[in-house]
Design a protein around this motif. Structure first.
Motif, PDB file in Angstrom:
ATOM      1  N   PRO A 165       6.804  -5.139  10.602  1.00 22.70           N
ATOM      2  CA  PRO A 165       8.229  -4.831  10.764  1.00 22.70           C
ATOM      3  C   PRO A 165       8.945  -4.752   9.422  1.00 22.70           C
ATOM      4  CG  PRO A 165       7.546  -6.540  12.313  1.00 22.70           C
ATOM      5  CD  PRO A 165       6.387  -6.314  11.386  1.00 22.70           C
ATOM      6  N   ALA A 166       9.992  -3.980   9.364  1.00 25.36           N
ATOM      7  CA  ALA A 166      10.704  -3.742   8.104  1.00 25.36           C
ATOM      8  C   ALA A 166      11.229  -5.027   7.484  1.00 25.36           C
ATOM      9  CB  ALA A 166      11.858  -2.771   8.352  1.00 25.36           C
ATOM     10  N   ASP A 167      11.562  -6.015   8.337  1.00 30.07           N
ATOM     11  CA  ASP A 167      12.110  -7.254   7.797  1.00 30.07           C
ATOM     12  C   ASP A 167      11.040  -8.307   7.521  1.00 30.07           C
ATOM     13  OD1 ASP A 167      11.462  -7.679  10.427  1.00 30.07           O
ATOM     14  OD2 ASP A 167      13.264  -8.841  10.923  1.00 30.07           O
ATOM     15  N   HIS A 168       9.782  -7.964   7.723  1.00 29.72           N
ATOM     16  CA  HIS A 168       8.703  -8.914   7.427  1.00 29.72           C
ATOM     17  C   HIS A 168       8.524  -9.024   5.919  1.00 29.72           C
ATOM     18  CE1 HIS A 168       4.718 -10.775   7.233  1.00 29.72           C
ATOM     19  NE2 HIS A 168       4.846 -11.072   8.522  1.00 29.72           N
ATOM     20  N   PRO A 169       8.319 -10.231   5.387  1.00 25.38           N
ATOM     21  CA  PRO A 169       8.183 -10.387   3.929  1.00 25.38           C
ATOM     22  C   PRO A 169       7.073  -9.538   3.321  1.00 25.38           C
ATOM     23  CG  PRO A 169       8.463 -12.532   4.971  1.00 25.38           C
ATOM     24  CD  PRO A 169       8.295 -11.545   6.077  1.00 25.38           C
ATOM     25  N   LEU A 170       6.023  -9.271   4.092  1.00 20.80           N
ATOM     26  CA  LEU A 170       4.895  -8.508   3.563  1.00 20.80           C
ATOM     27  C   LEU A 170       4.912  -7.048   4.010  1.00 20.80           C
ATOM     28  CD1 LEU A 170       1.985 -11.091   3.963  1.00 20.80           C
ATOM     29  CD2 LEU A 170       3.336 -10.577   1.921  1.00 20.80           C
ATOM     30  N   GLY A 171       5.978  -6.625   4.668  1.00 21.52           N
ATOM     31  CA  GLY A 171       6.080  -5.241   5.092  1.00 21.52           C
ATOM     32  C   GLY A 171       6.525  -4.329   3.957  1.00 21.52           C
ATOM     33  N   ILE A 172       6.059  -3.088   3.979  1.00 25.55           N
ATOM     34  CA  ILE A 172       6.512  -2.091   3.008  1.00 25.55           C
ATOM     35  C   ILE A 172       6.883  -0.824   3.766  1.00 25.55           C
ATOM     36  CG2 ILE A 172       5.162  -2.993   1.075  1.00 25.55           C
ATOM     37  CD1 ILE A 172       3.103  -0.837   1.565  1.00 25.55           C
ATOM     38  N   PRO A 173       7.897  -0.095   3.303  1.00 20.97           N
ATOM     39  CA  PRO A 173       8.289   1.153   3.970  1.00 20.97           C
ATOM     40  C   PRO A 173       7.147   2.164   3.962  1.00 20.97           C
ATOM     41  CG  PRO A 173       9.970   0.438   2.409  1.00 20.97           C
ATOM     42  CD  PRO A 173       8.767  -0.414   2.156  1.00 20.97           C
ATOM     43  N   ALA A 174       7.096   2.983   4.975  1.00 16.19           N
ATOM     44  CA  ALA A 174       6.031   3.985   5.090  1.00 16.19           C
ATOM     45  C   ALA A 174       5.999   4.901   3.877  1.00 16.19           C
ATOM     46  CB  ALA A 174       6.217   4.790   6.370  1.00 16.19           C
ATOM     47  N   ARG A 175       7.205   5.264   3.337  1.00 15.26           N
ATOM     48  CA  ARG A 175       7.220   6.172   2.174  1.00 15.26           C
ATOM     49  C   ARG A 175       6.582   5.510   0.951  1.00 15.26           C
ATOM     50  NH1 ARG A 175      12.337   4.198   2.791  1.00 15.26           N
ATOM     51  NH2 ARG A 175      13.274   3.151   0.986  1.00 15.26           N
ATOM     52  N   ASP A 176       6.768   4.194   0.819  1.00 14.29           N
ATOM     53  CA  ASP A 176       6.148   3.487  -0.299  1.00 14.29           C
ATOM     54  C   ASP A 176       4.636   3.423  -0.114  1.00 14.29           C
ATOM     55  OD1 ASP A 176       8.639   3.148  -1.349  1.00 14.29           O
ATOM     56  OD2 ASP A 176       8.824   1.021  -0.812  1.00 14.29           O
ATOM     57  N   ALA A 177       4.203   3.226   1.125  1.00 16.63           N
ATOM     58  CA  ALA A 177       2.770   3.211   1.402  1.00 16.63           C
ATOM     59  C   ALA A 177       2.155   4.574   1.097  1.00 16.63           C
ATOM     60  CB  ALA A 177       2.512   2.817   2.851  1.00 16.63           C
ATOM     61  N   ASP A 178       2.865   5.637   1.472  1.00 17.53           N
ATOM     62  CA  ASP A 178       2.362   6.986   1.189  1.00 17.53           C
ATOM     63  C   ASP A 178       2.258   7.223  -0.312  1.00 17.53           C
ATOM     64  OD1 ASP A 178       2.195   7.556   3.858  1.00 17.53           O
ATOM     65  OD2 ASP A 178       4.128   8.593   3.967  1.00 17.53           O
ATOM     66  N   HIS A 179       3.262   6.740  -1.047  1.00 18.14           N
ATOM     67  CA  HIS A 179       3.219   6.886  -2.507  1.00 18.14           C
ATOM     68  C   HIS A 179       2.029   6.130  -3.091  1.00 18.14           C
ATOM     69  CE1 HIS A 179       4.465   7.146  -6.665  1.00 18.14           C
ATOM     70  NE2 HIS A 179       4.469   5.820  -6.752  1.00 18.14           N
ATOM     71  N   ALA A 180       1.836   4.895  -2.638  1.00 18.28           N
ATOM     72  CA  ALA A 180       0.727   4.090  -3.154  1.00 18.28           C
ATOM     73  C   ALA A 180      -0.620   4.707  -2.791  1.00 18.28           C
ATOM     74  CB  ALA A 180       0.819   2.664  -2.607  1.00 18.28           C
ATOM     75  N   PHE A 181      -0.663   5.364  -1.629  1.00 19.33           N
ATOM     76  CA  PHE A 181      -1.910   5.983  -1.192  1.00 19.33           C
ATOM     77  C   PHE A 181      -2.373   7.055  -2.174  1.00 19.33           C
ATOM     78  CE2 PHE A 181      -4.467   8.901   1.431  1.00 19.33           C
ATOM     79  CZ  PHE A 181      -5.370   7.998   1.960  1.00 19.33           C
ATOM     80  N   GLY A 182      -1.444   7.544  -2.986  1.00 25.05           N
ATOM     81  CA  GLY A 182      -1.813   8.530  -4.006  1.00 25.05           C
ATOM     82  C   GLY A 182      -2.795   7.989  -5.030  1.00 25.05           C
ATOM     83  N   ALA A 183      -2.932   6.660  -5.081  1.00 26.02           N
ATOM     84  CA  ALA A 183      -3.865   6.053  -6.030  1.00 26.02           C
ATOM     85  C   ALA A 183      -5.290   6.036  -5.505  1.00 26.02           C
ATOM     86  CB  ALA A 183      -3.423   4.622  -6.346  1.00 26.02           C
ATOM     87  N   LEU A 184      -5.497   6.412  -4.242  1.00 29.93           N
ATOM     88  CA  LEU A 184      -6.818   6.277  -3.636  1.00 29.93           C
ATOM     89  C   LEU A 184      -7.894   7.044  -4.394  1.00 29.93           C
ATOM     90  CD1 LEU A 184      -8.625   5.241  -1.389  1.00 29.93           C
ATOM     91  CD2 LEU A 184      -7.972   7.242  -0.024  1.00 29.93           C
ATOM     92  N   LYS A 185      -7.605   8.273  -4.772  1.00 28.31           N
ATOM     93  CA  LYS A 185      -8.620   9.076  -5.469  1.00 28.31           C
ATOM     94  C   LYS A 185      -9.013   8.418  -6.784  1.00 28.31           C
ATOM     95  CE  LYS A 185      -9.626  13.747  -7.134  1.00 28.31           C
ATOM     96  NZ  LYS A 185     -10.907  13.780  -6.401  1.00 28.31           N
ATOM     97  N   ASP A 186      -8.021   7.895  -7.502  1.00 29.49           N
ATOM     98  CA  ASP A 186      -8.293   7.222  -8.765  1.00 29.49           C
ATOM     99  C   ASP A 186      -9.152   5.980  -8.544  1.00 29.49           C
ATOM    100  OD1 ASP A 186      -7.993   7.186 -11.535  1.00 29.49           O
ATOM    101  OD2 ASP A 186      -6.359   5.743 -11.430  1.00 29.49           O
ATOM    102  N   ILE A 187      -8.861   5.254  -7.482  1.00 24.29           N
ATOM    103  CA  ILE A 187      -9.647   4.057  -7.158  1.00 24.29           C
ATOM    104  C   ILE A 187     -11.072   4.450  -6.785  1.00 24.29           C
ATOM    105  CG2 ILE A 187      -9.889   2.185  -5.472  1.00 24.29           C
ATOM    106  CD1 ILE A 187      -6.798   2.068  -5.434  1.00 24.29           C
ATOM    107  N   GLU A 188     -11.200   5.510  -6.026  1.00 26.34           N
ATOM    108  CA  GLU A 188     -12.542   5.981  -5.652  1.00 26.34           C
ATOM    109  C   GLU A 188     -13.352   6.349  -6.881  1.00 26.34           C
ATOM    110  OE1 GLU A 188     -11.768   7.933  -1.222  1.00 26.34           O
ATOM    111  OE2 GLU A 188     -11.485   9.157  -3.032  1.00 26.34           O
ATOM    112  N   LEU A 189     -12.717   7.019  -7.852  1.00 28.84           N
ATOM    113  CA  LEU A 189     -13.423   7.391  -9.076  1.00 28.84           C
ATOM    114  C   LEU A 189     -13.838   6.164  -9.872  1.00 28.84           C
ATOM    115  CD1 LEU A 189     -11.236  10.430 -10.247  1.00 28.84           C
ATOM    116  CD2 LEU A 189     -13.581  10.502  -9.351  1.00 28.84           C
ATOM    117  N   ALA A 190     -12.934   5.186  -9.976  1.00 33.42           N
ATOM    118  CA  ALA A 190     -13.253   3.955 -10.703  1.00 33.42           C
ATOM    119  C   ALA A 190     -14.417   3.231 -10.038  1.00 33.42           C
ATOM    120  CB  ALA A 190     -12.026   3.047 -10.773  1.00 33.42           C
ATOM    121  N   CYS A 191     -14.381   3.124  -8.726  1.00 34.72           N
ATOM    122  CA  CYS A 191     -15.459   2.445  -8.012  1.00 34.72           C
ATOM    123  C   CYS A 191     -16.781   3.202  -8.170  1.00 34.72           C
ATOM    124  CB  CYS A 191     -15.103   2.304  -6.529  1.00 34.72           C
ATOM    125  SG  CYS A 191     -13.798   1.103  -6.207  1.00 34.72           S
ATOM    126  N   ALA A 192     -16.719   4.517  -8.152  1.00 34.68           N
ATOM    127  CA  ALA A 192     -17.940   5.315  -8.329  1.00 34.68           C
ATOM    128  C   ALA A 192     -18.558   5.063  -9.702  1.00 34.68           C
ATOM    129  CB  ALA A 192     -17.626   6.794  -8.141  1.00 34.68           C
TER     130      ALA A 192
END
Length: 330
Positions: A165-192
């Motif tokens: 929920p939006a008021d949960h201390p550990l919740g993040i807005p969907a738009r912020d999650a989408d922005h952070a998801f942009g790091a996935l490719k970089d993380i995949e490359l680092a792990c590879a």
């Protein structure tokens, strides 16, 4: 206040600790010669000094999210007794540990490049010596953070936080999650890169700095390393994240400063049967890239049993690692 911190201030809890400490001392023919003395306390752990007729001992009670630390410490110290502090006694169910005192830690000494060289050399040697001990440490409770799994875990973490929920201390807005998801490719490359590299998984300390190392008594003794509460079985080079941050502060320098490179070189030299320091240095950057995922997992586990006030206070410690991953790609 988290429930376990309340417990640590309870008189009945302290009476139980005293009885347990006295029993442990008796097993070693030691005698407590004074009351338990307050040391440090935090969300993670409660420390007490125990004066005995053979010197000071240290009692440690860990938070519920880090109950693995006493058994993992005992198991790891049994494997490399000269490089870690072997507890005199542990209670895995209650997260208690009684350990000998080895004197001052390196943070109590004047900061010099040589101290960092010695500290990181000791860390690398410890990790190199336990690379074949995954089963023993896993059985003791150490969690695995394999680079092969981390991209999926990153995706799962974002999904978890965005679904709250939006008021949960550990919740993040969907738009912020989408922005952070942009790091996935970089993380995949680092792990590879880490998976393709020659370095096996080992004991990743998680919060290594000079406070985690006892000052050796002579030039030949190996510095003893302590505090495995943030450890994982993971790519060991991720352990360099905290030291690099601290060295940049200590020396007021950038990461390519010769003093910092010398300390990293001492660390990489412990792995010289896998390649030269120059060859292995290429793996430092991808290891640093994925290290925030280890930090996120540590804090998420630590706060699993926290009440709402504590969640609100410490939630940034859970979310900041994810934010740092997203920021690094912008």
């Amino acid at each position: 206040m988290a429930q376990w911190i309340k417990n640590w201030t309870d008189g009945e809890w302290r009476t139980e600790v005293l009885a347990w400490v006295d029993m442990a001392c008796e097993a070693y023919s030691l005698k407590r010669i004074g009351a338990l003395q307050e040391a440090t306390s935090s969300l993670r752990a409660k420390y007490l000094r125990v004066p005995t007729d053979s010197g000071i001992l240290f009692f440690k009670a860990v938070a519920p999210g880090q109950l693995f630390e006493p058994p993992v410490t005992a198991a790891a110290a049994n494997l490399v007794p000269d490089r870690l502090v072997m507890p005199l006694a542990i209670d895995p169910e209650r997260g208690w540990m009684l350990s000998p005192d080895y004197g001052a830690t390196l943070d109590g000494l004047a900061t010099t490049p040589e101290l960092w060289v010695r500290a990181l050399g000791a860390l690398g040697a410890l990790q190199r010596e336990v690379v074949d001990s995954e089963e023993a440490l896993f059985d003791a409770g150490l969690q695995i953070q394999d680079p092969a799994w981390l991209p999926e875990e990153f995706n799962n973490a974002l999904t978890l936080h965005a679904s709250l929920p939006a008021d949960h201390p550990l919740g993040i807005p969907a738009r912020d999650a989408d922005h952070a998801f942009g790091a996935l490719k970089d993380i995949e490359l680092a792990c590879a890169e880490l998976i393709a590299g020659p370095i096996p998984l080992s004991l990743e300390h998680g919060s290594f700095d000079r406070r985690r190392v006892f000052a050796p008594t002579d030039d030949k003794s190996a510095p003893r390393i302590l505090n495995l509460g943030d450890a994982h079985w993971a790519h060991p080079f991720a352990s360099l994240a905290r030291p690099l941050e601290r060295m940049r502060i200590d020396f007021r320098a950038t990461a390519d400063d010769p003093r910092i490179l010398a300390a990293i070189g001492a660390y990489l030299s412990a792995w010289d049967d896998y390649g030269s320091p120059d060859e292995l240095y290429e793996l430092v950057a991808p290891a640093l890239r994925i290290s925030p995922l280890h930090t996120h997992e540590t804090w998420l586990q630590l706060l699993a049993d926290a009440d709402e006030p504590q969640l609100r206070r410490w939630a940034p410690k859970v979310l900041e690692p994810l934010a740092s991953l997203a920021t690094a790609t912008t």
